[in-house]
Write a protein that holds these residues in place. Structure first.
Motif, PDB file in Angstrom:
ATOM      1  N   ILE A 443       0.844  -1.208   0.000  1.00  0.00           N
ATOM      2  CA  ILE A 443       0.000   0.000   0.000  1.00  0.00           C
ATOM      3  C   ILE A 443       0.872   1.250   0.000  1.00  0.00           C
ATOM      4  N   THR A 444       1.948   1.188   0.788  1.00  0.00           N
ATOM      5  CA  THR A 444       2.868   2.329   0.818  1.00  0.00           C
ATOM      6  C   THR A 444       3.406   2.615  -0.580  1.00  0.00           C
ATOM      7  N   ALA A 445       3.819   1.533  -1.261  1.00  0.00           N
ATOM      8  CA  ALA A 445       4.382   1.716  -2.611  1.00  0.00           C
ATOM      9  C   ALA A 445       3.338   2.333  -3.534  1.00  0.00           C
ATOM     10  N   ALA A 446       2.089   1.904  -3.398  1.00  0.00           N
ATOM     11  CA  ALA A 446       1.031   2.440  -4.262  1.00  0.00           C
ATOM     12  C   ALA A 446       0.798   3.919  -3.997  1.00  0.00           C
ATOM     13  N   ILE A 447       0.793   4.290  -2.740  1.00  0.00           N
ATOM     14  CA  ILE A 447       0.581   5.709  -2.394  1.00  0.00           C
ATOM     15  C   ILE A 447       1.715   6.550  -2.960  1.00  0.00           C
ATOM     16  N   ARG A 448       2.929   6.032  -2.812  1.00  0.00           N
ATOM     17  CA  ARG A 448       4.088   6.782  -3.323  1.00  0.00           C
ATOM     18  C   ARG A 448       4.019   6.932  -4.847  1.00  0.00           C
ATOM     19  N   ARG A 449       3.549   5.882  -5.524  1.00  0.00           N
ATOM     20  CA  ARG A 449       3.458   5.949  -6.992  1.00  0.00           C
ATOM     21  C   ARG A 449       2.458   7.011  -7.438  1.00  0.00           C
ATOM     22  N   ALA A 451       1.951   9.825  -6.059  1.00  0.00           N
ATOM     23  CA  ALA A 451       2.425  11.184  -5.802  1.00  0.00           C
ATOM     24  C   ALA A 451       3.335  11.666  -6.923  1.00  0.00           C
ATOM     25  N   THR A 452       2.792  11.776  -8.133  1.00  0.00           N
ATOM     26  CA  THR A 452       3.562  12.314  -9.258  1.00  0.00           C
ATOM     27  C   THR A 452       3.673  13.823  -9.088  1.00  0.00           C
ATOM     28  N   PRO A 453       4.564  14.462  -9.855  1.00  0.00           N
ATOM     29  CA  PRO A 453       4.732  15.919  -9.689  1.00  0.00           C
ATOM     30  C   PRO A 453       3.443  16.710  -9.927  1.00  0.00           C
ATOM     31  N   GLU A 454       2.480  16.117 -10.653  1.00  0.00           N
ATOM     32  CA  GLU A 454       1.243  16.834 -10.979  1.00  0.00           C
ATOM     33  C   GLU A 454       0.113  16.563  -9.991  1.00  0.00           C
ATOM     34  N   THR A 455       0.346  15.656  -9.042  1.00  0.00           N
ATOM     35  CA  THR A 455      -0.766  15.162  -8.228  1.00  0.00           C
ATOM     36  C   THR A 455      -0.657  15.590  -6.765  1.00  0.00           C
ATOM     37  N   VAL A 456      -1.813  15.985  -6.223  1.00  0.00           N
ATOM     38  CA  VAL A 456      -1.911  16.275  -4.785  1.00  0.00           C
ATOM     39  C   VAL A 456      -2.433  14.998  -4.120  1.00  0.00           C
ATOM     40  N   VAL A 457      -1.699  14.477  -3.168  1.00  0.00           N
ATOM     41  CA  VAL A 457      -2.122  13.244  -2.490  1.00  0.00           C
ATOM     42  C   VAL A 457      -2.342  13.528  -1.007  1.00  0.00           C
ATOM     43  N   LEU A 458      -3.542  13.183  -0.518  1.00  0.00           N
ATOM     44  CA  LEU A 458      -3.839  13.314   0.911  1.00  0.00           C
ATOM     45  C   LEU A 458      -3.955  11.921   1.506  1.00  0.00           C
ATOM     46  N   LEU A 459      -3.364  11.743   2.664  1.00  0.00           N
ATOM     47  CA  LEU A 459      -3.404  10.439   3.337  1.00  0.00           C
ATOM     48  C   LEU A 459      -3.988  10.624   4.734  1.00  0.00           C
ATOM     49  N   ILE A 460      -5.185  10.056   4.936  1.00  0.00           N
ATOM     50  CA  ILE A 460      -5.808  10.116   6.267  1.00  0.00           C
ATOM     51  C   ILE A 460      -5.538   8.790   6.937  1.00  0.00           C
ATOM     52  N   SER A 461      -4.814   8.822   8.034  1.00  0.00           N
ATOM     53  CA  SER A 461      -4.488   7.557   8.701  1.00  0.00           C
ATOM     54  C   SER A 461      -4.057   7.814  10.142  1.00  0.00           C
ATOM     55  N   HIS A 462      -4.370   6.846  11.008  1.00  0.00           N
ATOM     56  CA  HIS A 462      -3.859   6.881  12.375  1.00  0.00           C
ATOM     57  C   HIS A 462      -2.677   5.935  12.518  1.00  0.00           C
ATOM     58  N   ASP A 463      -2.340   5.266  11.422  1.00  0.00           N
ATOM     59  CA  ASP A 463      -1.334   4.214  11.481  1.00  0.00           C
ATOM     60  C   ASP A 463       0.062   4.829  11.357  1.00  0.00           C
ATOM     61  N   GLU A 464       0.781   4.879  12.488  1.00  0.00           N
ATOM     62  CA  GLU A 464       2.100   5.521  12.481  1.00  0.00           C
ATOM     63  C   GLU A 464       3.070   4.796  11.542  1.00  0.00           C
ATOM     64  N   ASP A 465       2.914   3.468  11.428  1.00  0.00           N
ATOM     65  CA  ASP A 465       3.787   2.712  10.512  1.00  0.00           C
ATOM     66  C   ASP A 465       3.629   3.249   9.091  1.00  0.00           C
ATOM     67  N   LEU A 466       2.377   3.411   8.676  1.00  0.00           N
ATOM     68  CA  LEU A 466       2.108   3.862   7.309  1.00  0.00           C
ATOM     69  C   LEU A 466       2.558   5.305   7.124  1.00  0.00           C
ATOM     70  N   LEU A 469       6.206   5.599   6.640  1.00  0.00           N
ATOM     71  CA  LEU A 469       6.733   5.116   5.357  1.00  0.00           C
ATOM     72  C   LEU A 469       6.275   5.969   4.171  1.00  0.00           C
ATOM     73  N   ALA A 470       5.049   6.493   4.243  1.00  0.00           N
ATOM     74  CA  ALA A 470       4.457   7.053   3.024  1.00  0.00           C
ATOM     75  C   ALA A 470       4.376   8.573   2.970  1.00  0.00           C
ATOM     76  N   ALA A 471       4.330   9.242   4.122  1.00  0.00           N
ATOM     77  CA  ALA A 471       4.008  10.686   4.083  1.00  0.00           C
ATOM     78  C   ALA A 471       5.249  11.566   4.005  1.00  0.00           C
ATOM     79  N   ASP A 472       5.095  12.710   3.309  1.00  0.00           N
ATOM     80  CA  ASP A 472       6.184  13.698   3.205  1.00  0.00           C
ATOM     81  C   ASP A 472       5.904  14.922   4.064  1.00  0.00           C
ATOM     82  N   ARG A 473       4.634  15.341   4.047  1.00  0.00           N
ATOM     83  CA  ARG A 473       4.258  16.579   4.746  1.00  0.00           C
ATOM     84  C   ARG A 473       3.079  16.257   5.652  1.00  0.00           C
ATOM     85  N   GLN A 474       2.716  17.180   6.518  1.00  0.00           N
ATOM     86  CA  GLN A 474       1.546  16.919   7.339  1.00  0.00           C
ATOM     87  C   GLN A 474       0.717  18.168   7.562  1.00  0.00           C
TER      88      GLN A 474
END
Lengths: 485, 251
Positions: A443-449, A451-466, A469-474
């Motif tokens: 799932i982490t790999a999919a989220i990262r994929r 996040a292309t330069p043209e795309t805004v990606v929001l990740l709602i999660s309580h899972d610190e592991d995820l 691994l996946a988030a850049d900003r908060q």
């Protein structure tokens, strides 16, 4: 309390057994953690303990199961229900009434307890679990953590000897996990036998007497609570288990100000053309303000984690951003103001329950539907579709009906279709709820994929592991935004 | 989110229903609904149709549901115009057909108005309690309670599926007109799949907590009929008599 001898179970709709040759004894008052990869049989084992297997789910059972002295196969579900309390993964789905006190009284009424005793026992249980102050509250108005505690109270009111919890930590924030632990600690102190099926057991460290690992329907390793706490991370990795999560990682905050947002700074004029710019966005639901953002910039080319306690408005923000929720204020992408309808056309979401977003009769059709109407996709479908399917391990399933896939495969399909759609704004809503370590990585790999330069990606999660691994900003949302206004 | 502030046990209300003219026992709501349905759909139902509509409007006022009041009033106004006034103004066969259809739908609108009061005020718990008190057999009370609990689930899942369809651009009129069967399939399949999944959890949790058990169930808040129930029965009867007299006299 629980005794299983050479137990095997196969669901009627399945060719392979879900549980094979299980031998297990759990003594009264023990606190046991069940863990294992997705599909290892944890939920089936819990269903065997409360009698849903074989009384509710159809299939073939062999071996003997005894719970609180009753033979599960030959005892009516009602009798087993009197001795067990069960909390399902999604508390909201198990509520049958409309207020907390009614829900806690539900089992007592059905089991024919005298009305005067029902009131006393409901009050006693609500006090025990710490929800007495919510007694008259409507269930729909409770936060996720509060609902979890009410579900526990509702499962305990008839004073069962055994409490079974299925993934209670999924969808709960870090602070709520601490209160869940306190509740379980209190119950263990009162002598209640507790079995918890979990991917994340770290919050129960010191409370568990035993940890049992299931693998492909078999009982694998068994450790005492102390042994489990001392296991090195590589021992957990090799079994696909989650370890102690990294400490909450402080990511670079996005530029944002407003009553719903933790104190920050407004975006600069140069920044507002580099992503999704929210200005004066407010949203009211049922007569109360649930989201108030003066200004915020959600950048392109990065995964922005939307964080905050249960009830802070994370899902509302996501719905506003993708155009599904009415609001005041404006939202622009790269400087161009977009209407709600325009944002709907540019957006995609991976919902918690992905079955809600599977519309066609094959994996291929689902992918093609996702790309339909996106002009930038035209002409490249034939070349990129096989690679896209292969990237998500779906190549062999291309002609399968989406509803015939497993839960994990369905989720991969929705994520693959989301990425293939070329959406400019993508939201992932609790994508790792109830997944093991191996699937967490995919799932982490999919989220990262996404996040292309043209795309805004929001990740709602309580899972610190995820998030680690996946988030850049908060973007930190705060509870009770109306109080700040 | 509700704020956590500890409260004493006395914070839990005593299990006694406070009588108010707004509140009807679920048994009364069910009787009003059944009586309205039978009266309006029976031959000569147009005599009591105004009474049924007025009852629905008054119940909306009692529930403080102003949106429901406006929607019901508007729907009845439009349908009554199409059914009774338009054919007087325009003598066209198509208008006659529309008038007949509108007259039929008008009866349904009146019934829905009364049914909405039941849906808005009765919970699975109160209905079960009330029907148990009326000694209605379990084979009726349990499915009815499950049905009432399941309606919001279906609504929630439907809204979520519609949201997902919007993001896929599948909700436009053009797509529905060009591919009606496909559009219906794309809507119904995920709704059914999602509701079945939630329904499984709901049923399992209810069975484990004794719903439908062989023990005679009890209730924390015993059901009781009171003066508000009598009031609404009298209101409904009076409206019916007045309506029958006025409409019958006008013929």
């Amino acid at each position: 309390m629980i005794s299983m001898a050479d137990v095997s179970w196969t669901y009627a709709a399945s060719a392979a057994p879900s549980l094979v040759g299980i031998d297990l004894d759990i003594v009264p008052g023990e606190v046991v953690g069940l863990c294992g990869a997705s599909g290892s049989g944890k939920s089936s084992l819990l269903r065997l303990m409360n009698g849903l297997v074989p009384h509710f789910h159809e299939g073939t059972l062999s071996g003997t199961v005894t719970v609180a002295g009753l033979d599960v196969a030959s005892t009516p579900l009602e009798q087993l229900g009197r001795r067990t309390g069960t909390v399902l993964q999604h508390p909201r789905r198990q509520f049958f009434t409309s207020t907390v006190v009614d829900e806690v009284s539900f089992a007592l009424e059905n089991f024919g307890i005298e009305p005067a005793d029902i009131q006393d026992r409901a009050v006693q249980t609500m006090r025990q679990v710490g929800v007495l102050h919510l007694a008259e509250a409507p269930l729909a108005a409770l936060s996720g953590g509060q609902q979890q505690r009410v579900a526990i109270a509702a499962a305990l009111a008839h004073q069962p000897q055994l409490l079974l919890l299925d993934e209670p930590s999924s969808n709960l924030s870090h602070d709520v996990l601490a209160s869940l632990r306190q509740v379980l600690e209190r119950l263990a102190g009162d002598g209640v036998t507790i079995v918890v099926s979990e991917h994340r057991l770290h919050y129960l460290a010191g409370l568990l007497d035993r940890v049992i690992v299931l693998g492909s329907g078999h009982v694998g390793d068994e450790w005492s609570g102390a042994e489990f706490a001392g296991l090195p991370d590589n021992a957990l990795v090799s079994r696909g288990l989650r370890g102690t999560p990294p400490p909450p990682r402080r990511l670079e905050p996005v530029a944002a100000i407003g009553a719903s947002v933790e104190q920050g700074r407004p975006p600069t004029p140069a920044e507002v053309v580099t992503g999704l710019h929210l200005r004066g966005v407010r949203c009211r639901l049922r007569g109360r303000t649930v989201l108030s953002v003066e200004e915020a910039l959600l950048p392109r080319g990065a995964v922005t984690a939307v964080r905050g306690p249960n009830g802070a408005g994370k899902t509302t923000l996501a719905r506003v951003v993708i155009g599904l929720q009415r609001h005041t204020g404006t939202i622009s992408l790269d400087g161009e103001v977009l209407s709600r309808l325009q944002r709907q056309r540019l957006s995609a979401i991976v919902m918690q329950d992905v079955q809600r977003q599977l519309f066609t009769d094959s994996v291929r059709a689902e992918m093609e539907l996702a790309a339909r109407g996106r002009s930038e996709q035209m002409g490249r479908e034939d070349q990129t579709l096989p690679a896209q399917l292969a990237a998500f391990d779906l190549s062999e399933l291309v002609e399968q009906h989406p509803l015939a896939l497993s839960g994990g495969q369905q989720q991969r399909l929705v994520v693959a279709a989301t990425q293939y759609s070329g959406a400019r704004v993508v939201v992932f809503d609790e994508p790792s709820s109830g997944v093991d370590r191996r699937h967490l990585r995919s799932i982490t790999a999919a989220i990262r994929r996404c996040a292309t330069p043209e795309t805004v990606v929001l990740l709602i999660s309580h899972d610190e592991d995820l998030l680690h691994l996946a988030a850049d900003r908060q973007l930190d949302l705060v509870a009770h935004p109306p109080d700040k206004e | 989110m509700l704020t956590p502030a500890m409260a004493p046990a006395s914070a839990v209300s005593a299990p006694v229903r406070t009588a108010s003219w707004r509140q009807t026992d679920p048994r009364t709501s069910i009787v009003l609904l059944l009586a309205t349905s039978i009266a309006v759909m029976a031959p000569g139902g147009e005599l009591v149709l105004p009474a049924a509509v007025l009852l629905g409007l008054l119940l909306a006022v009692a529930d403080s549901s102003w949106r429901r009041l406006l929607v019901l009033a508007a729907a009845v106004g439009v349908l009554a115009t199409l059914a009774h006034l338009l054919p007087l103004w325009v003598a066209h066969p198509l208008v006659q057909v529309v008038g007949v259809a509108a007259a039929f739908m008008l009866r349904f609108a009146a019934i829905i108005g009364v049914a909405q009061h039941l849906l808005a005020t009765a919970t699975p718990g109160t209905v079960t309690t009330a029907l148990r008190a009326a000694r209605v057999p379990r084979v009726v009370t349990v499915p009815l309670a499950v049905m009432l609990r399941f309606i919001p689930v279906v609504v929630a899942e439907t809204l979520a599926v519609v949201d997902a369809m919007r993001l896929h651009g599948l909700t436009g009129w053009r797509a529905m007109v060009r591919h009606p069967i496909l559009s219906i399939e794309r809507f119904t399949v995920p709704v059914i799949a999602a509701t079945l999944r939630v329904g499984d959890d709901l049923t399992a949790a209810a069975l484990l907590r004794g719903l439908g058990s062989h023990t005679r169930p009890t209730s924390r808040t015993p059901a009781q009929l009171g003066w508000p129930d009598l009031l609404w029965v009298v209101v409904a009867a009076t409206l019916s008599v007045l309506s029958g007299t006025v409409v019958g006299g006008a013929r």
